[in-house]
Motif scaffolding. Structure first.
Motif, PDB file in Angstrom:
ATOM      1  N   PRO A 205       0.807  -1.231   0.000  1.00 40.22           N
ATOM      2  CA  PRO A 205       0.000   0.000   0.000  1.00 40.22           C
ATOM      3  C   PRO A 205       0.835   1.274   0.000  1.00 40.22           C
ATOM      4  CG  PRO A 205      -0.844  -1.584   1.610  1.00 40.22           C
ATOM      5  CD  PRO A 205       0.489  -2.082   1.162  1.00 40.22           C
ATOM      6  N   TYR A 208       2.783   1.510  -3.678  1.00 37.97           N
ATOM      7  CA  TYR A 208       1.957   1.435  -4.885  1.00 37.97           C
ATOM      8  C   TYR A 208       0.587   2.096  -4.733  1.00 37.97           C
ATOM      9  CZ  TYR A 208       5.601  -1.639  -6.423  1.00 37.97           C
ATOM     10  OH  TYR A 208       6.831  -2.128  -6.774  1.00 37.97           O
ATOM     11  N   THR A 210      -2.101   1.462  -3.013  1.00 43.38           N
ATOM     12  CA  THR A 210      -3.230   0.542  -3.146  1.00 43.38           C
ATOM     13  C   THR A 210      -4.112   0.646  -1.905  1.00 43.38           C
ATOM     14  OG1 THR A 210      -2.242  -1.345  -1.999  1.00 43.38           O
ATOM     15  CG2 THR A 210      -1.671  -1.053  -4.330  1.00 43.38           C
ATOM     16  N   LEU A 265      -5.120  -6.079  -5.184  1.00 42.13           N
ATOM     17  CA  LEU A 265      -4.722  -4.741  -4.730  1.00 42.13           C
ATOM     18  C   LEU A 265      -3.892  -4.029  -5.795  1.00 42.13           C
ATOM     19  CD1 LEU A 265      -3.827  -5.285  -0.965  1.00 42.13           C
ATOM     20  CD2 LEU A 265      -5.912  -4.323  -1.946  1.00 42.13           C
ATOM     21  N   PHE A 266      -3.036  -4.765  -6.496  1.00 40.88           N
ATOM     22  CA  PHE A 266      -2.262  -4.146  -7.569  1.00 40.88           C
ATOM     23  C   PHE A 266      -3.179  -3.664  -8.695  1.00 40.88           C
ATOM     24  CE2 PHE A 266       1.598  -5.937  -5.716  1.00 40.88           C
ATOM     25  CZ  PHE A 266       2.517  -4.938  -6.012  1.00 40.88           C
ATOM     26  N   LEU A 268      -6.064  -2.472  -8.234  1.00 37.32           N
ATOM     27  CA  LEU A 268      -6.797  -1.314  -7.709  1.00 37.32           C
ATOM     28  C   LEU A 268      -5.884  -0.146  -7.353  1.00 37.32           C
ATOM     29  CD1 LEU A 268      -9.289  -3.188  -5.337  1.00 37.32           C
ATOM     30  CD2 LEU A 268      -9.750  -2.283  -7.622  1.00 37.32           C
ATOM     31  N   ARG A 269      -4.604  -0.254  -7.669  1.00 38.73           N
ATOM     32  CA  ARG A 269      -3.653   0.783  -7.264  1.00 38.73           C
ATOM     33  C   ARG A 269      -3.979   2.108  -7.942  1.00 38.73           C
ATOM     34  NH1 ARG A 269      -1.497  -2.158 -11.278  1.00 38.73           N
ATOM     35  NH2 ARG A 269      -0.250  -1.128 -12.896  1.00 38.73           N
ATOM     36  N   ARG A 270      -3.688   3.186  -7.233  1.00 40.59           N
ATOM     37  CA  ARG A 270      -3.894   4.527  -7.793  1.00 40.59           C
ATOM     38  C   ARG A 270      -2.690   4.976  -8.614  1.00 40.59           C
ATOM     39  NH1 ARG A 270      -5.495   8.280  -2.930  1.00 40.59           N
ATOM     40  NH2 ARG A 270      -4.544   6.647  -1.654  1.00 40.59           N
ATOM     41  N   THR A 272      -0.869   4.156 -11.442  1.00 38.18           N
ATOM     42  CA  THR A 272      -1.134   3.244 -12.554  1.00 38.18           C
ATOM     43  C   THR A 272       0.116   2.836 -13.317  1.00 38.18           C
ATOM     44  OG1 THR A 272      -1.598   5.146 -13.990  1.00 38.18           O
ATOM     45  CG2 THR A 272      -3.469   4.122 -12.862  1.00 38.18           C
TER      46      THR A 272
END
Length: 424
Positions: A205, A208, A210, A265-266, A268-270, A272
């Motif tokens: 998190p 990345y 997430t 989670l990867f 959904l990461r912000r 990109t």
């Protein structure tokens, strides 16, 4: 919350990180030297030697270094006198791993027992030193719980390994095979897997951007995993092999669940943009899911040859595809992070110049994945073993060079920049 002020001197984790890749190179060289036997059977001494280059060598070195850094910074558990402790643990663990591997290759010289004793000494000193702080750490989130499980798993795995080495030196007992299986179970599922999960909860998190890992689920898993491993051990020791095999499938569920959550989670990461370290994490999670399936096959297959090949493939996937892959991805992120923190503390700015570029990091990630695939093919087609060993050697040399370049860049940066303020 990271407590950077509690971090040990950079030289403490760095000495473990810089030496770890050498064991991967040694394992790849052994595969090239013994291509006909290193992948023939999990019981062949050459196969055992290659495996322990990655487990007792590369993995143990990198994970000990990570614990020196992570425990005080992220787990709220101070490591007492880290320089002195590392000065004892590091040389003993390195020499122990070297002698252990040499003992598998040169039976009759009692090197296995000496190597196992040194590893037991190194890990025992480390566990005893960190246990009070880890047990009394105030934090109660999943990362801390998983690290406690990992440290306990390390102690059990080392104790079982020492017992196995004693049997190898003085004659295998009636329960030698059971001890081998339990040693592998605790080393991979009791030590390496919860430690990787605990580190992932912290770094994925953060690096990345997430969503956070589900705390309740991982907290329950941190309680259930050691109970499950203890139940498997008891069943196996009492001769209830069917029950032990059935319970072992629960380890597959944990591994598969963790791999699925991390991969999601990867997605959904912000942040990109994909980098080499992120690709390495995702490849390792795919390998972990495959490992969960291979464990089920090895446990349930009625055909001995199928079970044997599945067990060999499981060792390759976990030791090289999952844990070595995660270590590579982790060091590519953590090393420059630690170095920039140190540079900032010295008043030299927070920018590292001269480290490996993204292209070099990506090349290592692709070579690592290609090596794992070729090794799996070589288990069924032995003629591919030499090619697989060559690619694995390239991957490990690339990993070593990338890690060392970070250290060289740090040294160069310190030598060429003038501090803005006195040494803190």
């Amino acid at each position: 919350m990271l407590e950077v002020r509690d971090a040990p001197p950079l030289s403490v984790p760095l000495r473990f990180f810089l030496g770890a890749p050498l064991f991967g190179i040694a394992g790849a060289l052994l595969l090239l030297i013994y291509p006909d036997t290193a992948l023939a059977s999990r019981w062949h001494p050459h196969a055992v030697a290659v495996l322990h280059c990655f487990t007792a060598g590369l993995m143990l070195q990198a994970m000990l270094g990570a614990l020196f850094q992570v425990l005080p910074v992220a787990a709220g558990s101070l490591v007492p006198r880290p320089r002195l402790l590392a000065g004892v643990v590091h040389p003993a663990s390195v020499l122990g791993a070297v002698l252990l591997v040499a003992g598998f290759l040169l039976p009759g010289y009692h090197l296995t027992g000496i190597g196992a004793a040194l590893l037991a000494l190194a890990c025992g000193v480390f566990v005893v030193a960190i246990a009070p702080g880890l047990l009394h750490a105030t934090a109660r989130d999943p990362a801390r719980r998983l690290m406690r499980v990992a440290v306990a798993g390390l102690a059990v795995a080392v104790a079982l390994g020492f017992g196995l080495a004693h049997q190898l030196e003085h004659g295998a007992g009636a329960r030698f095979v059971t001890l081998v299986n339990l040693h592998a179970l605790w080393a991979l599922a009791g030590w390496a897997l919860p430690l990787v999960a605990g580190v992932a909860v912290l770094v994925v998190p953060m690096f990345y951007i997430t969503p956070a890992y589900p705390k309740t689920l991982l907290s329950l898993a941190a309680v259930a995993l050691p109970v499950l491993l203890a139940a498997i051990s008891a069943a196996a020791w009492l001769g209830a092999e069917g029950l032990a095999r059935g319970l072992a499938l629960g380890v597959s569920v944990f591994a598969l669940g963790f791999a699925g959550i991390t991969y999601r989670l990867f997605l959904l990461r912000r942040r990109t943009r994909t980098d080499a370290a992120g690709s390495g994490w995702r490849a390792a999670m795919v390998a972990l899911a495959g490992g969960a399936a291979l464990l089920a096959v090895a446990m349930l297959a009625s055909d001995p040859d199928t079970a044997q090949r599945a067990a060999m493939a499981l060792g390759v996937v976990l030791a090289i595809g999952v844990f070595s892959g995660v270590i590579g991805a982790m060091l590519q992120k953590i090393l420059p992070f630690l170095i920039t923190l140190r540079l900032a503390a010295l008043g030299l700015g927070a920018r590292l110049t001269g480290g490996p570029g993204e292209r070099a990091l990506r090349a290592q990630t692709w070579l690592q994945s290609a090596a794992v695939l070729l090794l799996l093919i070589a288990i069924c087609l032995p003629r591919v073993a030499v090619f697989a060993g060559a690619v694995l050697l390239l991957a490990q040399c690339s990993f070593a060079w990338n890690v060392w370049r970070f250290a060289l860049a740090y040294r160069h940066t310190r030598a060429t920049r003038q501090p803005n303020e006195p040494h803190a």
